[in-house]
Scaffold this motif. Structure first.
Motif, PDB file in Angstrom:
ATOM      1  N   GLU A  55       0.793  -1.162   0.031  1.00  0.00           N
ATOM      2  CA  GLU A  55       0.056  -0.077   0.047  1.00  0.00           C
ATOM      3  C   GLU A  55       0.871   1.249  -0.039  1.00  0.00           C
ATOM      4  O   GLU A  55       0.602   2.235  -0.725  1.00  0.00           O
ATOM      5  CB  GLU A  55      -0.912  -0.149   1.123  1.00  0.00           C
ATOM      6  N   ILE A  56       1.893   1.526   0.777  1.00  0.00           N
ATOM      7  CA  ILE A  56       2.842   2.449   1.059  1.00  0.00           C
ATOM      8  C   ILE A  56       3.468   2.488  -0.382  1.00  0.00           C
ATOM      9  O   ILE A  56       3.785   3.498  -1.159  1.00  0.00           O
ATOM     10  CB  ILE A  56       3.914   2.003   2.009  1.00  0.00           C
ATOM     11  N   ILE A  57       3.910   1.377  -1.124  1.00  0.00           N
ATOM     12  CA  ILE A  57       4.663   1.567  -2.075  1.00  0.00           C
ATOM     13  C   ILE A  57       3.766   2.016  -3.244  1.00  0.00           C
ATOM     14  O   ILE A  57       4.031   2.928  -4.172  1.00  0.00           O
ATOM     15  CB  ILE A  57       5.295   0.293  -2.970  1.00  0.00           C
TER      16      ILE A  57
ATOM     17  N   VAL B  46       1.426  18.707  -7.470  1.00  0.00           N
ATOM     18  CA  VAL B  46       0.426  18.125  -7.874  1.00  0.00           C
ATOM     19  C   VAL B  46      -0.557  18.269  -6.677  1.00  0.00           C
ATOM     20  O   VAL B  46      -1.730  17.660  -6.916  1.00  0.00           O
ATOM     21  CB  VAL B  46       0.488  17.020  -8.717  1.00  0.00           C
ATOM     22  N   GLY B  47      -0.123  18.420  -5.466  1.00  0.00           N
ATOM     23  CA  GLY B  47      -1.088  18.449  -4.247  1.00  0.00           C
ATOM     24  C   GLY B  47      -1.580  17.098  -3.827  1.00  0.00           C
ATOM     25  O   GLY B  47      -2.243  17.117  -2.995  1.00  0.00           O
ATOM     26  N   ASP B  48      -0.525  16.269  -4.016  1.00  0.00           N
ATOM     27  CA  ASP B  48      -0.584  14.704  -3.479  1.00  0.00           C
ATOM     28  C   ASP B  48       0.325  14.823  -1.936  1.00  0.00           C
ATOM     29  O   ASP B  48       1.388  14.107  -2.066  1.00  0.00           O
ATOM     30  CB  ASP B  48      -0.249  13.776  -4.503  1.00  0.00           C
ATOM     31  N   TYR B  49      -0.319  15.349  -1.106  1.00  0.00           N
ATOM     32  CA  TYR B  49       0.412  15.750   0.042  1.00  0.00           C
ATOM     33  C   TYR B  49       0.583  14.330   0.976  1.00  0.00           C
ATOM     34  O   TYR B  49       1.702  13.868   1.490  1.00  0.00           O
ATOM     35  CB  TYR B  49      -0.159  16.483   0.995  1.00  0.00           C
TER      36      TYR B  49
ATOM     37  N   GLU C 296       4.311  12.770   1.997  1.00  0.00           N
ATOM     38  CA  GLU C 296       4.442  12.206   3.466  1.00  0.00           C
ATOM     39  C   GLU C 296       5.121  10.737   3.221  1.00  0.00           C
ATOM     40  O   GLU C 296       6.040  10.530   3.997  1.00  0.00           O
ATOM     41  CB  GLU C 296       3.218  12.072   4.077  1.00  0.00           C
ATOM     42  N   GLN C 297       4.525   9.798   2.431  1.00  0.00           N
ATOM     43  CA  GLN C 297       4.906   8.394   2.400  1.00  0.00           C
ATOM     44  C   GLN C 297       6.484   8.454   1.783  1.00  0.00           C
ATOM     45  O   GLN C 297       7.243   7.504   2.047  1.00  0.00           O
ATOM     46  CB  GLN C 297       3.952   7.486   1.581  1.00  0.00           C
TER      47      GLN C 297
ATOM     48  N   HIS D  75      14.427  15.334   6.799  1.00  0.00           N
ATOM     49  CA  HIS D  75      13.525  15.581   7.848  1.00  0.00           C
ATOM     50  C   HIS D  75      12.976  17.039   7.904  1.00  0.00           C
ATOM     51  O   HIS D  75      11.744  17.225   8.199  1.00  0.00           O
ATOM     52  CB  HIS D  75      14.555  15.523   9.051  1.00  0.00           C
ATOM     53  N   GLY D  76      13.690  17.745   7.206  1.00  0.00           N
ATOM     54  CA  GLY D  76      13.144  19.358   7.179  1.00  0.00           C
ATOM     55  C   GLY D  76      11.891  19.441   6.172  1.00  0.00           C
ATOM     56  O   GLY D  76      11.003  20.032   6.514  1.00  0.00           O
ATOM     57  N   ASN D  77      12.160  18.657   4.893  1.00  0.00           N
ATOM     58  CA  ASN D  77      11.037  18.499   4.233  1.00  0.00           C
ATOM     59  C   ASN D  77       9.679  18.256   4.726  1.00  0.00           C
ATOM     60  O   ASN D  77       8.662  18.350   4.588  1.00  0.00           O
ATOM     61  CB  ASN D  77      11.311  17.771   2.801  1.00  0.00           C
ATOM     62  N   LEU D  78      10.061  16.889   5.511  1.00  0.00           N
ATOM     63  CA  LEU D  78       8.768  16.373   6.258  1.00  0.00           C
ATOM     64  C   LEU D  78       8.102  17.113   7.161  1.00  0.00           C
ATOM     65  O   LEU D  78       7.155  17.257   7.327  1.00  0.00           O
ATOM     66  CB  LEU D  78       9.363  15.072   6.917  1.00  0.00           C
TER      67      LEU D  78
END
Length: 241
Positions: free
Chosen positions: A44-46, A101-104, A108-109, A125-128
């Protein structure tokens, strides 16, 4: 047809066949790699990482096509070996495209996977942290990842001190002195950088702690005598006195 011509023809046919077989093998290997990964426990994550979900409705088709093309290149790099250094950089680029494209959720994943690959990466870490702060409004997670980002001594982490100051000042743990302390920590680590000093002076002014504001404006001017911001700040405080 003489023997030499026949031999040349056979050699050419062998080369063509080798190229075709190699191409097919590469195609099926990539397909196999993708299928193998998709079938594992993290499928699912992939899937979230390698699927480009267009959420924004203000993108024209030309931009979408450009993003899709770039995204396909990076997902192939990631799927080739999801545990490699190359996969890490592919994930960073995947995350950037997903944000465009707005797929936040997908972004995140991608970043969480990148953090697992390089747990001490200030960039991941900073981007997250930025994602949690500005898009998810999850201030606890934003704080967690900003703090992990600034553990490195890379000067590029300077902006994260400012982000943490904004987080503490306006949104999170406002009943503490963390908005002040995080700037002081950054100043201690980067004593020749005036950006944090100017923000701290402005913060003191907002609290009517004018003497402390003056102190930091003066520190700025010792490092950069031409700072117009510091000069103006001192002039304004003198008028108050």
């Amino acid at each position: 047809m003489n023997k030499t011509s026949r031999l040349i023809k056979i050699i050419i046919q062998i080369i063509i066949l080798t190229v075709l077989v190699g191409g097919l093998a590469f195609y099926f290997y990539n397909d196999y790699q993708k299928s193998k990964i998709i079938k594992d426990s993290k499928s699912e994550i992939i899937n979230q990482i390698i699927t480009l979900k267009i959420v924004r409705d203000d993108l024209d088709q030309r931009k979408i096509n450009r993003y899709r093309k770039a995204f396909e290149v990076q997902t192939k790099k990631f799927l080739a070996d999801p545990q490699s250094a190359e996969a890490f950089w592919a994930l960073i680029k995947i995350e950037q495209i997903k944000q465009l494209v707005g797929d936040y959720q997908g972004a995140e994943q991608a970043l969480l996977w990148a953090v697992k690959l390089q747990p001490k990466s200030y960039l991941a870490h900073g981007n997250l942290a930025n994602l949690y702060f500005h898009h998810f409004k999850d201030f606890a997670k934003a704080e967690e990842h900003y703090l992990k980002a600034i553990e490195s001594n890379n000067p590029k982490t300077l902006s994260y001190y400012l982000d943490l100051h904004q987080l503490y000042r306006y949104f999170y743990k406002q009943d503490t002195n963390l908005a002040e302390e995080i700037l002081k920590q950054g100043i201690t680590k980067y004593p020749q950088t005036t950006d944090l000093m100017l923000v701290l002076a402005d913060y003191y002014r907002s609290l009517d702690r004018n003497q402390e504001a003056i102190e930091y404006y003066q520190k700025v001017l010792k490092i950069n005598p031409q700072s117009q911001v510091a000069k103006k700040g001192l002039e304004d405080l003198k008028k108050i006195e």
